[in-house]
Design a protein around this motif. Sequence first.
Motif, PDB file in Angstrom:
ATOM      1  N   ALA A  51      36.418 -28.129  33.658  1.00  0.00           N
ATOM      2  CA  ALA A  51      36.204 -26.679  33.846  1.00  0.00           C
ATOM      3  C   ALA A  51      35.745 -26.348  35.255  1.00  0.00           C
ATOM      4  O   ALA A  51      34.819 -25.552  35.442  1.00  0.00           O
ATOM      5  CB  ALA A  51      35.208 -26.159  32.818  1.00  0.00           C
ATOM      6  N   VAL A  81      31.615 -22.426  29.703  1.00  0.00           N
ATOM      7  CA  VAL A  81      32.872 -23.131  29.979  1.00  0.00           C
ATOM      8  C   VAL A  81      33.184 -24.190  28.917  1.00  0.00           C
ATOM      9  O   VAL A  81      34.090 -24.989  29.109  1.00  0.00           O
ATOM     10  CB  VAL A  81      32.817 -23.798  31.372  1.00  0.00           C
ATOM     11  CG1 VAL A  81      32.523 -22.769  32.446  1.00  0.00           C
ATOM     12  CG2 VAL A  81      31.765 -24.903  31.421  1.00  0.00           C
ATOM     13  N   THR A 106      34.439 -23.111  38.556  1.00  0.00           N
ATOM     14  CA  THR A 106      34.229 -21.834  37.875  1.00  0.00           C
ATOM     15  C   THR A 106      33.563 -20.896  38.873  1.00  0.00           C
ATOM     16  O   THR A 106      32.438 -21.142  39.301  1.00  0.00           O
ATOM     17  CB  THR A 106      33.336 -22.016  36.636  1.00  0.00           C
ATOM     18  OG1 THR A 106      33.993 -22.885  35.707  1.00  0.00           O
ATOM     19  CG2 THR A 106      33.063 -20.680  35.975  1.00  0.00           C
TER      20      THR A 106
END
Length: 259
Positions: A95, A210, A98
């Motif tokens: 992830a 996330v 971000t």
Amino acid sequence: MSERPTEASKAELTPSPTPAQTRGGSGWWKAFAVVAVTALLCFTGLAVYLGMSLKEAFSQPGKLLSGFFSGEVKHSNFNVLLEIQRTHGDNLEVASPTTTMETFTKADSRMAAWGKIYLGTTVTEIKVPASYRFHVKLSELKDARVEGNVLIITAPEIRPSLPVAFDSTGVEKKSDSGWARFNSAEQLAEMEKNITTGLGERAVKQAEVVREVARKDIEEFVQRWIVDNNPNLREQIRAIKVLFPGETSDKVKSETPLP
């Protein structure tokens, strides 16, 4: 026989400089300054008459006074290597990145006369474009089992990679003082010093945000590096499901089917 003139008589015979002669040097510089200022005003007036700003006239190539000023700017940089750390191949990034716009706000109110007189409130706000990165430890991917045709993996908790990076060129700052407060500059400086600490605290909360994206990243990693490289598993496994600590297989419906 004539007498030689004495020093006193010489001084009397030598004419003293007139005021005009005394002011000659300084007068010349004053005249030069007046001419220079006049010339500059003439050039400025001409530039305005031709529809150009003074900055354009002096700076832009091909303009009226381009090349009048010149200069040279030199940039230099160096670094001192303080530390290099290793991950020992144990971090799987998930992830990431971000990107968010984080806002830090502080309102500081002050009263006087035992709370009878309001002295105002200083409000400071800083907006920071932050880039979060997260990872899981591969060495903690230990619990794996097959239920039917689904490979179930229990993954470790998602950890933020610290310190959080942020773009200093995109930072927005503002601070307003109350009518009897004069501490806006100090409050703003204090908040700027604590940006890195504040982003680190928010990174822990972002790890929860996330989670679903990280789940998909781990499922794809397991497929490419474990299932696809093991022919026996490839024949048996039809989907991969990733669980995080505290989750159970019956509660998590998300799974990645294999192509």
